[in-house]
Design a protein around this motif. Structure first.
Motif, PDB file in Angstrom:
ATOM      1  N   ASN A  15       0.808  -1.222   0.000  1.00 54.16           N
ATOM      2  CA  ASN A  15       0.000   0.000   0.000  1.00 54.16           C
ATOM      3  C   ASN A  15       0.838   1.268   0.000  1.00 54.16           C
ATOM      4  O   ASN A  15       0.307   2.357   0.137  1.00 54.16           O
ATOM      5  CB  ASN A  15      -0.939   0.024   1.206  1.00 54.16           C
ATOM      6  N   GLY A  16       2.147   1.144  -0.143  1.00 51.27           N
ATOM      7  CA  GLY A  16       2.984   2.339  -0.207  1.00 51.27           C
ATOM      8  C   GLY A  16       3.631   2.699   1.107  1.00 51.27           C
ATOM      9  O   GLY A  16       4.276   3.729   1.204  1.00 51.27           O
ATOM     10  N   ASP A  30      -0.711   6.582  -9.248  1.00 53.64           N
ATOM     11  CA  ASP A  30      -1.826   6.637  -8.306  1.00 53.64           C
ATOM     12  C   ASP A  30      -1.367   6.697  -6.849  1.00 53.64           C
ATOM     13  O   ASP A  30      -2.141   6.440  -5.945  1.00 53.64           O
ATOM     14  CB  ASP A  30      -2.737   5.424  -8.507  1.00 53.64           C
ATOM     15  N   ALA A  31      -0.115   7.055  -6.626  1.00 55.15           N
ATOM     16  CA  ALA A  31       0.442   7.056  -5.274  1.00 55.15           C
ATOM     17  C   ALA A  31      -0.131   8.205  -4.446  1.00 55.15           C
ATOM     18  O   ALA A  31      -0.371   9.297  -4.946  1.00 55.15           O
ATOM     19  CB  ALA A  31       1.960   7.180  -5.327  1.00 55.15           C
ATOM     20  N   SER A  86       1.225  16.339 -14.068  1.00 55.62           N
ATOM     21  CA  SER A  86       0.461  15.413 -14.905  1.00 55.62           C
ATOM     22  C   SER A  86       0.531  13.974 -14.422  1.00 55.62           C
ATOM     23  O   SER A  86      -0.489  13.296 -14.348  1.00 55.62           O
ATOM     24  CB  SER A  86       0.961  15.478 -16.344  1.00 55.62           C
ATOM     25  N   PHE A  87       1.740  13.506 -14.097  1.00 57.62           N
ATOM     26  CA  PHE A  87       1.895  12.101 -13.711  1.00 57.62           C
ATOM     27  C   PHE A  87       1.398  11.848 -12.293  1.00 57.62           C
ATOM     28  O   PHE A  87       0.558  10.987 -12.059  1.00 57.62           O
ATOM     29  CB  PHE A  87       3.350  11.668 -13.855  1.00 57.62           C
ATOM     30  N   GLN A  88       1.902  12.611 -11.331  1.00 56.95           N
ATOM     31  CA  GLN A  88       1.485  12.421  -9.937  1.00 56.95           C
ATOM     32  C   GLN A  88       0.169  13.122  -9.623  1.00 56.95           C
ATOM     33  O   GLN A  88      -0.517  12.749  -8.688  1.00 56.95           O
ATOM     34  CB  GLN A  88       2.567  12.916  -8.973  1.00 56.95           C
ATOM     35  N   GLN A  89      -0.179  14.145 -10.354  1.00 58.77           N
ATOM     36  CA  GLN A  89      -1.419  14.911 -10.178  1.00 58.77           C
ATOM     37  C   GLN A  89      -1.631  15.342  -8.721  1.00 58.77           C
ATOM     38  O   GLN A  89      -2.705  15.174  -8.153  1.00 58.77           O
ATOM     39  CB  GLN A  89      -2.617  14.118 -10.686  1.00 58.77           C
ATOM     40  N   ILE A  90      -0.592  15.915  -8.155  1.00 64.48           N
ATOM     41  CA  ILE A  90      -0.698  16.383  -6.773  1.00 64.48           C
ATOM     42  C   ILE A  90      -1.262  17.801  -6.749  1.00 64.48           C
ATOM     43  O   ILE A  90      -1.251  18.506  -7.760  1.00 64.48           O
ATOM     44  CB  ILE A  90       0.674  16.344  -6.058  1.00 64.48           C
ATOM     45  N   ASP A  91      -1.733  18.228  -5.602  1.00 62.78           N
ATOM     46  CA  ASP A  91      -2.204  19.596  -5.409  1.00 62.78           C
ATOM     47  C   ASP A  91      -0.983  20.452  -5.085  1.00 62.78           C
ATOM     48  O   ASP A  91      -0.432  20.358  -3.986  1.00 62.78           O
ATOM     49  CB  ASP A  91      -3.233  19.639  -4.285  1.00 62.78           C
TER      50      ASP A  91
END
Length: 127
Positions: A15-16, A30-31, A86-91
């Protein structure tokens, strides 16, 4: 008891969580990044990897001057911007904005790039 504990540890790693999973999380889109410093460390070390790779390439190619420096800056900033937006799509606002993430570790990677570039260029192309 030890079997249940082992399953919990395996599930945490899957689960990371757990040891050695930072790079696994960094390579998955999706991390979930619960620790902000962990994500900033990934940004920092990705920059260092990019600096070494581009330094070697720039040194092997007879690339000189402002063009080499400008292209390095564009690639370094651009690749990391695409990675976190784009890849991690973090805020980005959680980390102080886009500019804070874009400049995280930039100067150290620039210095490393220059050192590697100079060493390889001098070793290969110096008469």
């Amino acid at each position: 008891m030890s079997g249940a504990r082992r399953r919990e540890e395996q599930q945490a790693v899957a689960n990371g969580g757990g040891r050695g999973s930072v790079w696994g999380k960094a390579l998955r889109s999706d991390a979930a990044w619960h620790d902000k410093d962990e994500f900033l460390d990934v940004i920092y070390w990705f920059r260092q990897i990019i600096a070494v790779v581009l330094g070697v390439v720039w040194g092997v190619l007879p690339l000189k001057g402002f063009v080499g420096i400008a292209v390095f800056c564009l690639i370094n900033a651009g690749v990391l911007y695409l990675y976190f937006s784009s890849f991690q799509q973090i805020d980005e606002e959680e980390y102080g904005g886009t500019w804070e993430l874009t400049k995280e570790g930039f100067m150290t990677s620039f210095a490393l790039f220059l050192v590697v570039w100079i060493i390889f260029y001098t070793a290969i192309h110096y008469d």
